[in-house]
Scaffold this motif. Structure first.
Motif, PDB file in Angstrom:
ATOM      1  N   SER A  45       0.830  -1.201   0.000  1.00  0.00           N
ATOM      2  CA  SER A  45       0.000   0.000   0.000  1.00  0.00           C
ATOM      3  C   SER A  45       0.862   1.248   0.000  1.00  0.00           C
ATOM      4  CB  SER A  45      -0.914   0.013   1.234  1.00  0.00           C
ATOM      5  OG  SER A  45      -1.705  -1.147   1.284  1.00  0.00           O
ATOM      6  N   LEU A  46       0.442   2.231  -0.766  1.00  0.00           N
ATOM      7  CA  LEU A  46       1.098   3.544  -0.783  1.00  0.00           C
ATOM      8  C   LEU A  46       0.182   4.526  -0.093  1.00  0.00           C
ATOM      9  CD1 LEU A  46       3.484   5.299  -1.905  1.00  0.00           C
ATOM     10  CD2 LEU A  46       1.980   5.803  -3.852  1.00  0.00           C
ATOM     11  N   ILE A  47       0.741   5.305   0.821  1.00  0.00           N
ATOM     12  CA  ILE A  47      -0.049   6.243   1.605  1.00  0.00           C
ATOM     13  C   ILE A  47       0.463   7.660   1.396  1.00  0.00           C
ATOM     14  CG2 ILE A  47      -0.837   6.827   3.937  1.00  0.00           C
ATOM     15  CD1 ILE A  47       0.118   3.774   4.541  1.00  0.00           C
ATOM     16  N   LEU A  48      -0.446   8.533   1.044  1.00  0.00           N
ATOM     17  CA  LEU A  48      -0.137   9.956   1.000  1.00  0.00           C
ATOM     18  C   LEU A  48      -0.704  10.553   2.280  1.00  0.00           C
ATOM     19  CD1 LEU A  48      -0.319   8.898  -2.018  1.00  0.00           C
ATOM     20  CD2 LEU A  48      -0.723  11.282  -2.632  1.00  0.00           C
ATOM     21  N   GLU A  49       0.158  10.934   3.183  1.00  0.00           N
ATOM     22  CA  GLU A  49      -0.273  11.348   4.522  1.00  0.00           C
ATOM     23  C   GLU A  49      -1.160  12.595   4.480  1.00  0.00           C
ATOM     24  OE1 GLU A  49       0.109   9.675   7.223  1.00  0.00           O
ATOM     25  OE2 GLU A  49       1.537   8.156   6.554  1.00  0.00           O
ATOM     26  N   SER A  50      -0.806  13.527   3.631  1.00  0.00           N
ATOM     27  CA  SER A  50      -1.582  14.761   3.479  1.00  0.00           C
ATOM     28  C   SER A  50      -1.424  15.200   2.023  1.00  0.00           C
ATOM     29  CB  SER A  50      -1.067  15.836   4.432  1.00  0.00           C
ATOM     30  OG  SER A  50      -1.772  17.049   4.248  1.00  0.00           O
ATOM     31  N   ALA A  51      -2.384  14.805   1.208  1.00  0.00           N
ATOM     32  CA  ALA A  51      -2.246  14.993  -0.234  1.00  0.00           C
ATOM     33  C   ALA A  51      -2.051  16.467  -0.600  1.00  0.00           C
ATOM     34  CB  ALA A  51      -3.469  14.434  -0.946  1.00  0.00           C
ATOM     35  N   SER A  52      -1.174  16.670  -1.576  1.00  0.00           N
ATOM     36  CA  SER A  52      -0.945  18.016  -2.083  1.00  0.00           C
ATOM     37  C   SER A  52      -1.090  17.999  -3.606  1.00  0.00           C
ATOM     38  CB  SER A  52       0.438  18.530  -1.688  1.00  0.00           C
ATOM     39  OG  SER A  52       1.438  17.740  -2.280  1.00  0.00           O
ATOM     40  N   THR A  53      -1.307  19.164  -4.186  1.00  0.00           N
ATOM     41  CA  THR A  53      -1.556  19.232  -5.626  1.00  0.00           C
ATOM     42  C   THR A  53      -0.361  18.729  -6.438  1.00  0.00           C
ATOM     43  OG1 THR A  53      -0.882  21.553  -5.633  1.00  0.00           O
ATOM     44  CG2 THR A  53      -3.247  21.092  -5.451  1.00  0.00           C
ATOM     45  N   ASN A  54       0.855  18.863  -5.891  1.00  0.00           N
ATOM     46  CA  ASN A  54       2.020  18.377  -6.637  1.00  0.00           C
ATOM     47  C   ASN A  54       2.156  16.858  -6.593  1.00  0.00           C
ATOM     48  OD1 ASN A  54       3.076  17.884  -4.116  1.00  0.00           O
ATOM     49  ND2 ASN A  54       4.605  19.522  -4.196  1.00  0.00           N
ATOM     50  N   GLN A  55       1.227  16.189  -5.945  1.00  0.00           N
ATOM     51  CA  GLN A  55       1.186  14.737  -5.979  1.00  0.00           C
ATOM     52  C   GLN A  55       0.172  14.219  -7.006  1.00  0.00           C
ATOM     53  OE1 GLN A  55       0.672  14.226  -1.641  1.00  0.00           O
ATOM     54  NE2 GLN A  55       2.659  13.182  -1.639  1.00  0.00           N
ATOM     55  N   THR A  56      -0.421  15.115  -7.748  1.00  0.00           N
ATOM     56  CA  THR A  56      -1.249  14.715  -8.881  1.00  0.00           C
ATOM     57  C   THR A  56      -0.360  14.023  -9.898  1.00  0.00           C
ATOM     58  OG1 THR A  56      -2.893  16.463  -8.604  1.00  0.00           O
ATOM     59  CG2 THR A  56      -2.599  15.585 -10.830  1.00  0.00           C
ATOM     60  N   SER A  57      -0.684  12.759 -10.218  1.00  0.00           N
ATOM     61  CA  SER A  57       0.203  11.979 -11.068  1.00  0.00           C
ATOM     62  C   SER A  57      -0.431  10.635 -11.368  1.00  0.00           C
ATOM     63  CB  SER A  57       1.552  11.761 -10.351  1.00  0.00           C
ATOM     64  OG  SER A  57       2.491  11.120 -11.186  1.00  0.00           O
ATOM     65  N   MET A  58       0.262   9.856 -12.211  1.00  0.00           N
ATOM     66  CA  MET A  58      -0.069   8.456 -12.428  1.00  0.00           C
ATOM     67  C   MET A  58       0.819   7.633 -11.511  1.00  0.00           C
ATOM     68  SD  MET A  58      -1.638   5.974 -14.004  1.00  0.00           S
ATOM     69  CE  MET A  58      -2.253   6.440 -15.617  1.00  0.00           C
ATOM     70  N   TYR A  59       0.195   6.753 -10.733  1.00  0.00           N
ATOM     71  CA  TYR A  59       0.942   5.891  -9.813  1.00  0.00           C
ATOM     72  C   TYR A  59       0.880   4.452 -10.313  1.00  0.00           C
ATOM     73  CZ  TYR A  59       1.261   9.857  -6.739  1.00  0.00           C
ATOM     74  OH  TYR A  59       1.551  11.089  -6.221  1.00  0.00           O
ATOM     75  N   LEU A  60       2.055   3.841 -10.397  1.00  0.00           N
ATOM     76  CA  LEU A  60       2.167   2.483 -10.901  1.00  0.00           C
ATOM     77  C   LEU A  60       2.778   1.581  -9.847  1.00  0.00           C
ATOM     78  CD1 LEU A  60       3.518   3.408 -14.411  1.00  0.00           C
ATOM     79  CD2 LEU A  60       1.429   2.129 -14.027  1.00  0.00           C
ATOM     80  N   CYS A  61       2.130   0.458  -9.640  1.00  0.00           N
ATOM     81  CA  CYS A  61       2.643  -0.577  -8.743  1.00  0.00           C
ATOM     82  C   CYS A  61       3.253  -1.683  -9.602  1.00  0.00           C
ATOM     83  CB  CYS A  61       1.508  -1.126  -7.902  1.00  0.00           C
ATOM     84  SG  CYS A  61       1.963  -2.510  -6.843  1.00  0.00           S
ATOM     85  N   ALA A  62       4.300  -2.311  -9.099  1.00  0.00           N
ATOM     86  CA  ALA A  62       4.932  -3.413  -9.825  1.00  0.00           C
ATOM     87  C   ALA A  62       5.407  -4.471  -8.843  1.00  0.00           C
ATOM     88  CB  ALA A  62       6.102  -2.901 -10.668  1.00  0.00           C
ATOM     89  N   SER A  63       5.608  -5.676  -9.355  1.00  0.00           N
ATOM     90  CA  SER A  63       6.180  -6.737  -8.526  1.00  0.00           C
ATOM     91  C   SER A  63       7.166  -7.541  -9.354  1.00  0.00           C
ATOM     92  CB  SER A  63       5.080  -7.650  -7.962  1.00  0.00           C
ATOM     93  OG  SER A  63       4.514  -8.447  -8.976  1.00  0.00           O
ATOM     94  N   SER A  64       8.099  -8.193  -8.679  1.00  0.00           N
ATOM     95  CA  SER A  64       9.066  -9.053  -9.360  1.00  0.00           C
ATOM     96  C   SER A  64       9.556 -10.112  -8.397  1.00  0.00           C
ATOM     97  CB  SER A  64      10.243  -8.247  -9.918  1.00  0.00           C
ATOM     98  OG  SER A  64      11.066  -7.752  -8.874  1.00  0.00           O
TER      99      SER A  64
END
Lengths: 112, 113
Positions: A75-94
């Motif tokens: 899990s990815l947690i943004l503790e206090s979201a800000s506008t500069n965290q607007t983005s595409m987030y990608l999860c991966a595994s290997s």
């Protein structure tokens, strides 16, 4: 086929909200990663984990934290979201070292 | 700190032509160099990868050329097709880093019919 599933394709959150992005993989992979993708910057590593309850900072961890309580879930947690965290987030595994990474379809997060 | 630099940022090629994307790296400890292909709305998927003990690897129309002394590697797409239109990322990783990949900035390839 390996499947990496991210809980949401699109999210809109307000500035200051706590945001959880969930990722589940079904192939018993040891390694899991969170990247963010921005035009012209490629994929930048936020955090990764090579075992349950283990985590390592990537290149841009500021403003983020992660949790890996079970092997299949990261899990990815943004503790206090800000506008500069607007983005595409990608999860991966290997599995193991220097092997193919399998990506989820991404979560496009907009912080307003 | 960008450890893998990719160029060009965008590329337009005619159908049947050769697409060439270049990457340069700084850290000589890197020992695995994959290329990923990403279509709109999808996550990246592994296309082809090379290790530094070989100078070239070919899979179908896709070839990686690797120059260890110059710390450069490139992707060549022969007989480019409109279906190859996608964003391509080079990446690098090293042992002892939990499999983490350092990506280049990406190249948006458009193959015109």
């Amino acid at each position: 086929d390996v499947k990496v599933t991210q809980s949401s394709r699109y999210l809109v959150k307000r500035t200051g909200e706590k945001v959880f992005l969930e990722c589940v993989q079904d192939m018993d992979h040891e390694n899991m990663f969170w990247y963010r993708q921005d035009p012209g910057l490629g994929l930048r590593l936020i955090y990764f984990s090579y075992d349950v309850k283990m985590k390592e900072k990537g290149d841009i961890p500021e403003g983020y934290s992660v949790s890996r309580e079970k092997k299949e879930r990261f899990s990815l947690i943004l503790e206090s979201a800000s506008t500069n965290q607007t983005s595409m987030y990608l999860c991966a595994s290997s599995f193991g070292l220097n092997t193919e990474a399998f990506f989820g379809q991404g979560t496009r997060l907009t912080v307003v | 700190q960008q450890q893998v630099k990719q160029s060009p940022q965008s590329l337009i090629v005619q159908k049947g032509g050769i697409s060439i994307i270049n990457c340069a790296y700084e850290n000589t400890a890197f020992d695995y160099f994959p290329w990923y292909q990403q279509f709109p709305g999808k996550g990246p998927a592994l296309l082809i990868a090379i290790r530094p003990d070989v100078s070239e690897k070919k899979e179908g129309r896709f070839t990686i050329s690797f120059n260890k002394s110059a710390k450069q590697f490139s992707l060549h797409i022969m007989d480019s097709q409109p279906g190859d239109s996608a964003t391509y990322f080079c990446a690098a990783s090293m042992k002892g880093q939990g499999g983490k990949l350092i990506f280049g900035q990406g190249t948006e390839l458009s193959v015109k019919p």
